[in-house]
Design a protein around this motif. Structure first.
Motif, PDB file in Angstrom:
ATOM      1  N   THR A  48      10.951   4.739   1.741  1.00  0.00           N
ATOM      2  CA  THR A  48      10.009   4.446   2.820  1.00  0.00           C
ATOM      3  C   THR A  48       9.699   5.697   3.619  1.00  0.00           C
ATOM      4  OG1 THR A  48      10.762   2.161   2.975  1.00  0.00           O
ATOM      5  CG2 THR A  48       9.664   3.079   4.904  1.00  0.00           C
ATOM      6  N   ALA A  49      10.724   6.490   3.949  1.00  0.00           N
ATOM      7  CA  ALA A  49      10.504   7.733   4.691  1.00  0.00           C
ATOM      8  C   ALA A  49       9.560   8.652   3.925  1.00  0.00           C
ATOM      9  CB  ALA A  49      11.842   8.428   4.943  1.00  0.00           C
ATOM     10  N   GLN A  50       9.714   8.700   2.621  1.00  0.00           N
ATOM     11  CA  GLN A  50       8.816   9.527   1.803  1.00  0.00           C
ATOM     12  C   GLN A  50       7.398   8.957   1.790  1.00  0.00           C
ATOM     13  OE1 GLN A  50      10.975   9.437  -1.905  1.00  0.00           O
ATOM     14  NE2 GLN A  50      12.120  11.308  -1.438  1.00  0.00           N
ATOM     15  N   ALA A  51       7.305   7.633   1.675  1.00  0.00           N
ATOM     16  CA  ALA A  51       5.988   6.995   1.562  1.00  0.00           C
ATOM     17  C   ALA A  51       5.147   7.163   2.813  1.00  0.00           C
ATOM     18  CB  ALA A  51       6.157   5.508   1.242  1.00  0.00           C
ATOM     19  N   ILE A  52       5.805   7.233   3.998  1.00  0.00           N
ATOM     20  CA  ILE A  52       5.037   7.343   5.242  1.00  0.00           C
ATOM     21  C   ILE A  52       5.028   8.770   5.784  1.00  0.00           C
ATOM     22  CG2 ILE A  52       5.356   4.928   5.883  1.00  0.00           C
ATOM     23  CD1 ILE A  52       7.631   5.696   7.684  1.00  0.00           C
ATOM     24  N   GLY A  53       5.374   9.740   4.938  1.00  0.00           N
ATOM     25  CA  GLY A  53       5.213  11.138   5.319  1.00  0.00           C
ATOM     26  C   GLY A  53       3.739  11.470   5.483  1.00  0.00           C
ATOM     27  N   ASP A  54       3.417  12.330   6.445  1.00  0.00           N
ATOM     28  CA  ASP A  54       2.017  12.674   6.706  1.00  0.00           C
ATOM     29  C   ASP A  54       1.314  13.232   5.478  1.00  0.00           C
ATOM     30  OD1 ASP A  54       1.820  11.892   9.391  1.00  0.00           O
ATOM     31  OD2 ASP A  54       2.726  13.759  10.092  1.00  0.00           O
ATOM     32  N   ASP A  55       2.025  14.056   4.708  1.00  0.00           N
ATOM     33  CA  ASP A  55       1.383  14.650   3.535  1.00  0.00           C
ATOM     34  C   ASP A  55       1.025  13.584   2.507  1.00  0.00           C
ATOM     35  OD1 ASP A  55       4.122  14.234   3.189  1.00  0.00           O
ATOM     36  OD2 ASP A  55       4.376  15.918   1.814  1.00  0.00           O
TER      37      ASP A  55
ATOM     38  N   GLY B  31      21.790   0.449  -2.973  1.00  0.00           N
ATOM     39  CA  GLY B  31      20.337   0.536  -3.003  1.00  0.00           C
ATOM     40  C   GLY B  31      19.686   0.597  -1.646  1.00  0.00           C
ATOM     41  N   ASP B  32      20.419   0.274  -0.566  1.00  0.00           N
ATOM     42  CA  ASP B  32      19.817   0.267   0.771  1.00  0.00           C
ATOM     43  C   ASP B  32      19.343   1.655   1.197  1.00  0.00           C
ATOM     44  OD1 ASP B  32      20.090  -2.423   1.106  1.00  0.00           O
ATOM     45  OD2 ASP B  32      21.871  -2.322   2.378  1.00  0.00           O
ATOM     46  N   ILE B  33      20.185   2.643   0.996  1.00  0.00           N
ATOM     47  CA  ILE B  33      19.820   3.997   1.426  1.00  0.00           C
ATOM     48  C   ILE B  33      18.570   4.463   0.682  1.00  0.00           C
ATOM     49  CG2 ILE B  33      20.539   6.393   1.557  1.00  0.00           C
ATOM     50  CD1 ILE B  33      22.016   4.551   3.464  1.00  0.00           C
ATOM     51  N   GLN B  34      18.490   4.171  -0.604  1.00  0.00           N
ATOM     52  CA  GLN B  34      17.323   4.582  -1.375  1.00  0.00           C
ATOM     53  C   GLN B  34      16.067   3.884  -0.874  1.00  0.00           C
ATOM     54  OE1 GLN B  34      17.200   7.137  -3.565  1.00  0.00           O
ATOM     55  NE2 GLN B  34      14.989   6.781  -3.321  1.00  0.00           N
ATOM     56  N   GLU B  35      16.195   2.629  -0.446  1.00  0.00           N
ATOM     57  CA  GLU B  35      15.048   1.916   0.136  1.00  0.00           C
ATOM     58  C   GLU B  35      14.509   2.667   1.346  1.00  0.00           C
ATOM     59  OE1 GLU B  35      16.011  -2.836  -0.759  1.00  0.00           O
ATOM     60  OE2 GLU B  35      15.940  -2.051   1.306  1.00  0.00           O
ATOM     61  N   ALA B  36      15.410   3.063   2.230  1.00  0.00           N
ATOM     62  CA  ALA B  36      14.985   3.765   3.443  1.00  0.00           C
ATOM     63  C   ALA B  36      14.386   5.129   3.101  1.00  0.00           C
ATOM     64  CB  ALA B  36      16.162   3.932   4.395  1.00  0.00           C
ATOM     65  N   ILE B  37      15.008   5.830   2.149  1.00  0.00           N
ATOM     66  CA  ILE B  37      14.482   7.148   1.765  1.00  0.00           C
ATOM     67  C   ILE B  37      13.104   7.001   1.129  1.00  0.00           C
ATOM     68  CG2 ILE B  37      14.818   9.057   0.130  1.00  0.00           C
ATOM     69  CD1 ILE B  37      17.821   8.836   0.683  1.00  0.00           C
TER      70      ILE B  37
ATOM     71  N   PHE C 172      16.472  -3.184   4.348  1.00  0.00           N
ATOM     72  CA  PHE C 172      16.956  -2.000   5.042  1.00  0.00           C
ATOM     73  C   PHE C 172      15.815  -1.047   5.384  1.00  0.00           C
ATOM     74  CE2 PHE C 172      19.099   2.197   5.324  1.00  0.00           C
ATOM     75  CZ  PHE C 172      19.888   1.908   6.423  1.00  0.00           C
ATOM     76  N   ALA C 173      14.777  -1.030   4.547  1.00  0.00           N
ATOM     77  CA  ALA C 173      13.600  -0.211   4.866  1.00  0.00           C
ATOM     78  C   ALA C 173      12.932  -0.718   6.134  1.00  0.00           C
ATOM     79  CB  ALA C 173      12.615  -0.233   3.702  1.00  0.00           C
ATOM     80  N   TYR C 174      12.837  -2.041   6.278  1.00  0.00           N
ATOM     81  CA  TYR C 174      12.246  -2.609   7.487  1.00  0.00           C
ATOM     82  C   TYR C 174      13.133  -2.324   8.700  1.00  0.00           C
ATOM     83  CZ  TYR C 174       9.716  -5.283   3.918  1.00  0.00           C
ATOM     84  OH  TYR C 174       8.974  -5.656   2.822  1.00  0.00           O
ATOM     85  N   ALA C 175      14.449  -2.416   8.487  1.00  0.00           N
ATOM     86  CA  ALA C 175      15.381  -2.114   9.576  1.00  0.00           C
ATOM     87  C   ALA C 175      15.247  -0.658  10.012  1.00  0.00           C
ATOM     88  CB  ALA C 175      16.812  -2.412   9.134  1.00  0.00           C
ATOM     89  N   TYR C 176      15.036   0.243   9.061  1.00  0.00           N
ATOM     90  CA  TYR C 176      14.838   1.662   9.369  1.00  0.00           C
ATOM     91  C   TYR C 176      13.620   1.853  10.268  1.00  0.00           C
ATOM     92  CZ  TYR C 176      12.331   6.030   8.270  1.00  0.00           C
ATOM     93  OH  TYR C 176      11.562   7.161   8.331  1.00  0.00           O
TER      94      TYR C 176
ATOM     95  N   ARG D 298       0.797  -1.227   0.000  1.00  0.00           N
ATOM     96  CA  ARG D 298       0.000   0.000   0.000  1.00  0.00           C
ATOM     97  C   ARG D 298       0.825   1.271   0.000  1.00  0.00           C
ATOM     98  NH1 ARG D 298      -2.885   1.560   3.739  1.00  0.00           N
ATOM     99  NH2 ARG D 298      -2.009   0.460   5.519  1.00  0.00           N
ATOM    100  N   LEU D 299       2.032   1.218   0.575  1.00  0.00           N
ATOM    101  CA  LEU D 299       2.787   2.450   0.768  1.00  0.00           C
ATOM    102  C   LEU D 299       3.943   2.619  -0.200  1.00  0.00           C
ATOM    103  CD1 LEU D 299       2.885   2.442   4.686  1.00  0.00           C
ATOM    104  CD2 LEU D 299       1.237   3.562   3.175  1.00  0.00           C
ATOM    105  N   GLY D 300       4.232   1.592  -0.966  1.00  0.00           N
ATOM    106  CA  GLY D 300       5.278   1.728  -1.961  1.00  0.00           C
ATOM    107  C   GLY D 300       6.679   1.641  -1.413  1.00  0.00           C
TER     108      GLY D 300
END
Length: 293
Positions: free
Chosen positions: A242-249, A234-240, A165-169, A158-160
């Motif tokens: 995810t951070a973008q996908a779960i932003g409130d906006d 690619g790990d850093i991009q995964e986390a970024i 590494f995204a899960y670890a974040y 749902r969140l893309g």
């Protein structure tokens, strides 16, 4: 992310076998309608007050329920054996190893290891009931992180977001709240929220707290990579992502078609990305002072 060779933490409490807890209403000792009717008929036939039979049966049922909860299905302590449980235990162990060095070195504060509770659907926490719909969270009252790993599936579908590494974040973000608690920041912010003159002001405190946890997740990742060489291309991009996908906006726009900044509690996609990157670049706790901005 390379995690298979890491040790597993024993500070995992696996409650997934328990299933969802009772949400109230009928307690463990109460009988179903059918049982009440049967006991009523038996009492009428034998000339016994049905209330005595029903009350006695409820006492027996309650004792059996309590025994079942406390004796036959205790939470599994230690690293679970399934792959997801092993992954969570490995990431938790890495946060322990990193923060046990970094927190004393950078802030002169000893690191106490929190427990991480895996559950399915719902469970109990020191902060009240935990529901999968709440997402992962840290409870300062019992110093435990609560995680229904179905959240990881939601991240993908749902969140893309998604990826090891995204899960670890996500886990590291919640451990970041534990670090805030050890530093005395979390209780101060919670007190300030209670004194806030408006909900918008209370939300603003929450945003700064969450962005700081994002930054602390970055601090963990930077130091973990220096210590263990964990990061892969690619790990850093995964986390970024995810951070973008779960932003409130992003979440508000996808659900209602528009965003209301005063109602944000975790920060926008741009803010979450900014603070995660800040921690990743610096590896320093002091770089994460979102309250000074």
């Amino acid at each position: 992310m390379e995690w298979e060779s890491f040790r597993r933490s024993d500070n995992v409490e696996d409650r997934r076998a328990e299933g969802p807890t009772s949400g109230g209403g009928f307690g463990g000792g109460q009988l179903g309608l059918g049982a009440v009717i049967v006991l009523g008929l038996v009492g009428w036939a034998l000339g016994i007050d049905p209330r005595l039979l029903i009350g006695g049966a409820e006492m027996v049922n309650s004792a059996r329920h309590q025994y079942t909860q406390s004796e036959t299905r205790p939470p599994h302590a230690g690293a679970p054996s399934d792959q997801m449980g092993q992954f969570v235990a490995a990431v938790l162990a890495q946060t322990e190893d990193v923060w046990s060095d970094v927190l004393p070195q950078q802030k002169g504060v000893a690191y106490t290891k929190p427990r991480l509770v895996l559950y399915s659907g719902s469970t109990r926490s020191g902060c009240g009931g935990a529901q999968a719909s709440m997402g992962p969270f840290y409870c300062p009252n019992d110093q435990k992180v609560y995680l229904d790993t179905a959240f990881f599936r939601d991240m993908q579908k749902r969140l893309g977001g998604g990826g090891d590494f995204a899960y670890a974040y996500v886990i590291a973000h919640e451990i970041g709240h534990h670090v805030q608690n050890l530093l005395g920041i979390l209780p101060k912010v919670q007190a300030a929220q209670q004194r806030a003159s408006s909900q918008a002001q209370a939300n603003a405190y929450s945003v700064r707290l969450e962005l700081m946890a994002d930054c602390l997740a970055g601090v963990w990742a930077a130091n973990a990579d220096r210590k263990f060489q964990t990061l892969q291309p690619g790990d850093i991009q995964e986390a970024i992502s995810t951070a973008q996908a779960i932003g409130d906006d992003r979440l508000q726009e996808s659900s209602r078609g528009y965003a209301v900044p005063d109602s944000f509690t975790h920060g926008s996609a741009a803010q979450r990305t900014q603070w995660l990157n800040t921690g990743l670049r610096s590896g320093q706790i002091d770089s994460c002072n979102t309250f000074a901005q």
